[in-house]
Design an enzyme around this catalytic site. Structure first.
Site, short mmCIF file in Angstrom:
data_model
loop_
_atom_site.label_atom_id
_atom_site.label_comp_id
_atom_site.label_asym_id
_atom_site.label_seq_id
_atom_site.Cartn_x
_atom_site.Cartn_y
_atom_site.Cartn_z
N HIS A 1 1.78 40.55 18.04
CA HIS A 1 1.04 40.03 16.88
C HIS A 1 1.98 40.01 15.65
CE1 HIS A 1 -2.68 39.94 14.20
NE2 HIS A 1 -1.75 40.34 13.35
N GLU A 2 2.69 41.12 15.44
CA GLU A 2 3.61 41.19 14.30
C GLU A 2 4.77 40.22 14.47
OE1 GLU A 2 2.75 42.70 11.70
OE2 GLU A 2 1.14 43.88 12.58
N ASP B 1 -4.40 40.11 7.31
CA ASP B 1 -4.17 38.67 7.44
C ASP B 1 -5.22 37.80 6.74
OD1 ASP B 1 -2.12 39.58 9.00
OD2 ASP B 1 -3.19 39.26 10.89
N HIS C 1 3.79 36.79 13.23
CA HIS C 1 4.00 36.65 11.78
C HIS C 1 5.49 36.48 11.47
CE1 HIS C 1 -0.05 37.76 10.69
NE2 HIS C 1 0.04 38.99 11.17
ZN ZN Z 1 -1.52 40.36 11.30
#
Ligand code: ZN
Length: 278
Positions: free
Chosen positions: A59-60, A157, A63
């Site tokens: 997930h990171e 987010d 980004h």
């Molecule tokens: Zn996030």
């Protein structure tokens, strides 16, 4: 920012670290996960914990890689018991870029959720029921990870997406102030919910979000002051003033996967409510 963390991997030049508190709490997290899955074995719990934190790291990375594509530098990704934190330098200030960076993490989590769900089905048919259960749980955890992070609780987010939407209308400083206020109000609600449900993880997440929101608002204010001030000899904020933006992504492992919860397909774009159709 997070001292006493060890580097476990490097992906696309980005160091991935594990904070010592996660190593310490790993058995507790594994036990919680195995209980919530109805599998009373530490081994399955550890496998699920590995899946959760790999998911958080991905997930990171979502980004981070989009941020890198827009010319950012990602210092590192740190995994903590309360989730993942990506530290970015020179975050893009264009609202559209910011929005895409913020959306990338939840999109990775939704993709992982579908992937785990697809992988779980054939395993259940061939008798690997426990492994299928772990994957089914990881599917639900990733979906909750995406949805929880989309709450408009800056600097999570959803809060970043909200600020990116607000910035062209109100300017970056005012947009950040409003997003921060909402983020802090939600952090207080998380904290109260954590106290009410005796959920230490949620309380720590609430404190972390509250403080991260304040820190980032201060940083944006300082940047605005420097942007509007006449050129200074050093040209940038003096040392000691944080200039990093952090992405905070708490995982939902504490509210573990419900065994009987059927997974509903993501039938609509979760961002559509905020932005209308793209
Ligand atoms: Zn996030």
């Amino acid at each position: 920012m997070f001292e006493r963390s060890t580097r476990i991997a490097r992906v696309a030049g980005i160091p991935i670290r594990v904070h010592f508190t996660l190593w310490l709490l790993l058995p507790v997290i594994a036990i919680n996960l195995s209980r919530s899955m109805g599998l009373s074995s530490l081994g399955w719990g550890l496998l699920a914990a590995f899946g959760v934190f790999t998911s958080v790291a991905l997930h990171e990375l979502g980004h981070s890689l989009v941020a890198v594509a827009f010319g950012c530098r990602v210092r590192d990704i740190t995994l903590l018991p309360i989730g993942g934190v990506a530290q970015l330098e020179r975050m893009p200030t264009r609202p559209r870029h910011e929005l895409l960076v913020a959306v990338a993490g939840p999109l990775v989590s939704i993709a992982l959720s579908l992937l785990f769900r697809t992988a779980a089905r054939p395993l259940a048919h061939v008798g690997a029921v426990r492994l299928a259960l772990v994957l089914q749980s990881l599917s639900i955890i990733n979906l909750v990870l995406a949805l929880f992070n989309l709450l408009p609780s800056f600097p999570m987010d959803g809060g970043r997406i909200f600020r990116a939407w607000l910035t062209p209308r109100l300017g970056r400083l005012r947009a950040t102030r409003i997003a921060t206020r909402i983020g802090q109000t939600m952090a207080i609600l998380f904290g109260l919910l954590g106290i009410w449900s005796v959920d230490l993880f949620l309380i720590v997440i609430a404190i972390f979000i509250f403080r991260a929101a304040s820190a980032e608002y201060r940083m944006v204010r300082i940047r605005e002051i420097f942007a509007n001030a006449p050129p200074l000899p050093f040209g940038r904020p003096p040392p000691g003033i944080a200039t990093d933006e952090v992405f905070v992504s708490p995982p939902p492992y504490e509210h573990g996967p419900a065994r009987s919860t059927p997974l509903r397909p993501v039938s609509r774009d979760p961002f559509e409510d905020l932005f209308g159709s793209r």
